[in-house]
Write an enzyme that holds these catalytic residues in place. Structure first.
Site, PDB file in Angstrom:
ATOM      1  N   CYS A 110       0.829  -1.194   0.000  1.00  0.00           N
ATOM      2  CA  CYS A 110       0.000   0.000   0.000  1.00  0.00           C
ATOM      3  C   CYS A 110       0.876   1.261   0.000  1.00  0.00           C
ATOM      4  CB  CYS A 110      -0.974  -0.038   1.177  1.00  0.00           C
ATOM      5  SG  CYS A 110      -2.363   1.111   1.030  1.00  0.00           S
ATOM      6  N   HIS A 134      -3.356  -5.798   0.951  1.00  0.00           N
ATOM      7  CA  HIS A 134      -2.618  -6.048   2.194  1.00  0.00           C
ATOM      8  C   HIS A 134      -2.532  -7.538   2.529  1.00  0.00           C
ATOM      9  CE1 HIS A 134      -2.252  -1.985   4.135  1.00  0.00           C
ATOM     10  NE2 HIS A 134      -3.166  -1.700   3.202  1.00  0.00           N
TER      11      HIS A 134
END
Length: 220
Positions: free
Chosen positions: A87, A195
């Site tokens: 991210c 994630h």
């Protein structure tokens, strides 16, 4: 496995990454603050976690790319130490030039946070080998600027060199060619918006993220 998780002001997934590594591969994890100018020796992995480094001022990852510790990360990456940017970490890797392209505002101009289905586009990288013959995975996204952009020539090169590691199965944020994660030419640097640290145990909704970390054991 010996790993280091970098902490920038505004990182909020650093502890998530530490726990994911400890539970997935029994890793010994060092937490390294952004002002450090060196990293522990003998690392098998460096993780740049998700969050909002430096409050995402200027643009996401731009200030973190200039942190003292990031210089050490770049040197370690160039010496062959695997680096995983998740991210905000992906954004930092693009800002340092370790990976090509940029992450723009989501096409919807909204923050997107939900589980997403992914194609495992290349299961032969050091970060994806544990997926084996599996072609799909589920992980979670949580970002406002996850829209991957690069010039056509760069996108073509990524495709031709099989450097797209993960692809969204459906349109999520406007990312060109639905790119969710890419590797550098060596395969030892992975940037991904989903994630794995939020999907490493079934209780979290998916354990597929653990395979990202477990792949590194197979690659060692």
């Amino acid at each position: 496995m010996k790993a280091a998780v970098i902490i920038y002001p505004g990182s909020n997934c650093d502890r998530d990454c530490k726990i994911a590594l400890e539970r997935s591969v029994d890793a010994h994890v060092s937490m390294v603050w952004h002002k450090e100018t060196s990293l522990p020796e003998g690392l098998d992995l460096i993780v740049l976690p998700g969050g909002f480094s430096y409050g995402d001022y200027l643009r996401c990852g731009a200030m973190a790319a200039l942190s003292p510790v990031t210089r050490a990360v770049v040197d370690a990456a160039k010496s062959g130490v695997p680096v995983l940017g998740i991210c905000n970490g992906f954004q930092v890797l693009c800002e340092t030039g370790l990976l090509p392209g940029a992450l723009l505002r989501n096409a919807s101009l909204k923050y997107v946070c939900k589980p997403v289905a992914l194609e495992v586009t290349n299961a032969a990288t050091p970060f994806t080998r544990a997926f084996g013959n599996r072609s799909e995975a589920v992980m979670t996204v949580g970002n406002g600027e996850g829209n991957y952009f690069a010039e056509d020539a760069v996108l073509d090169e990524l495709e031709q060199e099989n450097r797209v590691a993960f692809r969204y199965k459906e349109e999520i944020n406007g990312s060109l060619r639905r790119i969710a994660g890419i590797v550098d030419p060596t395969g030892r640097i992975l940037g991904m918006m989903p994630h794995p640290d939020r999907a490493f145990e079934a209780e979290l909704g998916s354990a597929d993220g653990a395979l990202v970390f477990q792949s590194l054991l197979e690659a060692a």
